[in-house]
Design a protein around this motif. Structure first.
Motif, short mmCIF file in Angstrom:
data_model
loop_
_atom_site.label_atom_id
_atom_site.label_comp_id
_atom_site.label_asym_id
_atom_site.label_seq_id
_atom_site.Cartn_x
_atom_site.Cartn_y
_atom_site.Cartn_z
N VAL A 72 0.85 -1.19 0.00
CA VAL A 72 0.00 0.00 0.00
C VAL A 72 0.89 1.24 0.00
N LEU A 73 0.92 1.94 -1.12
CA LEU A 73 1.73 3.14 -1.27
C LEU A 73 1.10 4.32 -0.54
N PRO A 74 1.88 5.38 -0.26
CA PRO A 74 1.36 6.51 0.52
C PRO A 74 0.17 7.19 -0.14
N GLY A 75 -0.67 7.78 0.71
CA GLY A 75 -1.82 8.54 0.21
C GLY A 75 -3.07 8.23 1.00
N SER A 76 -4.18 8.85 0.59
CA SER A 76 -5.47 8.70 1.26
C SER A 76 -6.40 7.88 0.38
N TYR A 77 -6.93 6.80 0.95
CA TYR A 77 -7.80 5.88 0.24
C TYR A 77 -9.21 5.97 0.82
N LEU A 78 -10.21 5.96 -0.05
CA LEU A 78 -11.60 5.81 0.37
C LEU A 78 -12.12 4.54 -0.29
N GLU A 79 -12.29 3.50 0.50
CA GLU A 79 -12.51 2.16 -0.02
C GLU A 79 -13.96 1.71 0.12
N ILE A 110 -1.43 -7.16 4.08
CA ILE A 110 -1.64 -5.79 3.58
C ILE A 110 -0.60 -4.93 4.27
N GLN A 111 0.40 -4.49 3.53
CA GLN A 111 1.59 -3.86 4.08
C GLN A 111 1.73 -2.43 3.58
N GLY A 112 1.73 -1.46 4.49
CA GLY A 112 2.04 -0.10 4.10
C GLY A 112 3.50 0.06 3.76
N VAL A 113 3.79 0.86 2.71
CA VAL A 113 5.17 1.08 2.27
C VAL A 113 5.39 2.56 1.98
N THR A 114 6.64 2.96 1.92
CA THR A 114 6.99 4.31 1.50
C THR A 114 6.91 4.42 -0.02
N ALA A 115 7.08 5.62 -0.51
CA ALA A 115 7.09 5.82 -1.96
C ALA A 115 8.23 5.05 -2.61
N GLY A 116 9.27 4.77 -1.84
CA GLY A 116 10.40 3.99 -2.33
C GLY A 116 10.25 2.49 -2.10
N ASP A 117 9.05 2.07 -1.71
CA ASP A 117 8.72 0.65 -1.51
C ASP A 117 9.47 0.03 -0.34
N VAL A 118 9.67 0.80 0.73
CA VAL A 118 10.24 0.28 1.97
C VAL A 118 9.09 -0.01 2.93
N ALA A 119 9.05 -1.21 3.45
CA ALA A 119 7.97 -1.59 4.36
C ALA A 119 7.99 -0.73 5.62
N ILE A 120 6.83 -0.26 6.05
CA ILE A 120 6.70 0.54 7.27
C ILE A 120 6.47 -0.39 8.45
#
Length: 420
Positions: A72-79, A110-120
């Protein structure tokens, strides 16, 4: 199987302003083992890379194979996930959840990541916010987890809106009916605001418990290193009815409740059998260590367990000895191995044995409260009231989880402050 048609943490609604839900599928999806998503999509939108991300979290879930990962790349999602169908074992039916992880998606992450695809891997560093729209008639349930062994890590789960995207639905911000669910390093923020005392919950219950054999499907879960902001962790009907206590862990989280919380919600609520028609099965104990309870509501509770003895006595089933399995609830651990900005407990022998009292329709309630005055009000003859605050020493707590020993803060077991 008994579904909750609503949980009692919800007492109001509020209007907001969202425009539309992100689409839940992508015809171009080509990813299977690893799928990338972003709020606007990217490139070919086949999910194969960050440069070609799908346009919603649900699109990633739909595309990924069991055991795979949604990045999951950065940003705001409305699902929004209309047309979500539960498996027959869970009672079937088609509903609109916000995000739906069905039984066929067992083992996904479901893994949040940075814009550079680093796992948070730190809740303080989350970069993706997932708001939801849901209108299922036994909820509404924002993120609905039916699959077993699902992990959510490194994201912020925000407001659960009604299907119109305007009204606050809240209720079950996250609902879990799958075994071995893990929520790690995340923020859940669906709490009260100034003119709306309702709040959401991370709600664990069991649609597939077997009353005939006294066996639960949901036997394990893990909540670790999260921030729950005004949102309740609610363990209900059948969660951990069977299975080892050590397989159910609540470790190193921060729970925050405000003095503005006019609903006086507990940070952790255990809802055993009875009191409401959807609380059917007993609830087992869990390991609670290393957490911080920052609760400034003097009428609130840090941890509260409720059941209805009248209901349990009326059920002719040997597997219903009580609404929650009191022998599995280590109140000494709960009280001494966690940090409380304000904590109090009444009992004949606290913290091992807190006072049982009646609250509304629940005949057997025990708790770690917030204020000394409130605990004195429920204390029986000869009871003692004990308190803790942020300066109180924290007991050590080691628990074996998946073959590893996890130790919460604190090196030695020390007594809490006694005031009664």
């Amino acid at each position: 199987m008994q579904r909750a048609v609503g949980v009692s943490v919800v007492v109001g609604v509020l209007c907001g302003a969202f425009l539309s839900a992100a689409p839940s599928v992508s015809a171009a999806a080509a990813c299977t083992t690893t799928c990338y998503v972003s709020p606007t999509g990217a490139g070919t939108q086949d999910g194969s890379s960050a440069a070609n991300a799908l346009k919603s979290v649900q699109a990633g879930v739909d595309a990924v194979s069991p055991g795979g990962a949604v990045r999951v790349l950065p940003g705001s999602y409305l699902e929004s996930a209309p047309g979500s169908t539960l498996s027959p074992a869970s009672g079937g039916g088609t509903y609109q959840f916000g995000v739906f992880v069905g039984a066929a998606k067992a083992g996904i992450t479901i893994q949040g990541v940075t814009a550079g695809d680093v796992a948070i891997t730190d809740a303080a560093s989350v970069q993706a916010t997932i708001d939801t729209q849901a209108d299922n008639n036994f909820g509404p349930s924002g993120v609905f987890i039916e699959g077993d062994s699902v992990t959510v890590r490194g994201v912020r789960i925000g407001t659960n809106f009604a299907a119109n995207g305007v009204d606050h639905a809240r209720n079950k911000t996250v609902e879990v009916i799958g075994d071995n669910f893990s929520l790690f390093d995340s923020v859940v923020a669906d709490g009260p605001v100034s003119d709306d005392p309702s709040a959401g919950a991370v709600y664990v219950n069991d649609f597939r418990a077997d009353a005939g054999t006294g066996t639960s499907h949901v036997q394990t879960y893990h909540f670790e290193r999260n921030q729950l902001l005004g949102t309740v962790l609610l363990l209900a009907s059948g969660a951990g009815w069977t299975g080892p206590v050590s397989g159910r862990t609540v470790l190193n989280n921060t729970f925050t409740q405000s003095a503005a919380d006019t609903a006086h919600l507990p940070s952790i609520s255990v809802r055993g059998a009875g009191g409401q028609p959807w609380y059917v099965y007993p609830v087992g104990g869990f390991v609670l260590c290393g957490n911080t309870f920052d609760n400034s509501d003097p009428a609130g509770s840090n941890v509260r367990a409720t059941m209805d003895d009248d209901y349990n006595n009326a059920v002719p089933n040997p597997y219903y000895p009580e609404g929650y399995l009191t022998a599995q609830f280590n109140w000494t651990q709960f009280f001494t191995a966690n940090t409380f900005t304000h904590g109090a407990m009444a009992g004949p022998n606290p913290p091992a044995n807190p006072t049982a009292f009646a609250l509304n329709q629940y005949t057997n309630v025990r708790r770690i409260g917030v204020s000394q005055a409130n605990e004195q009000a429920i204390a029986g003859p000869g009871d003692t009231v004990i308190t803790r605050d942020a300066s109180s020493p924290v007991a050590s707590c080691a628990v074996e989880v998946a073959g590893e020993v996890v130790t919460a803060p604190g090196a030695v077991v020390l007594e809490p402050h006694f005031t009664g």
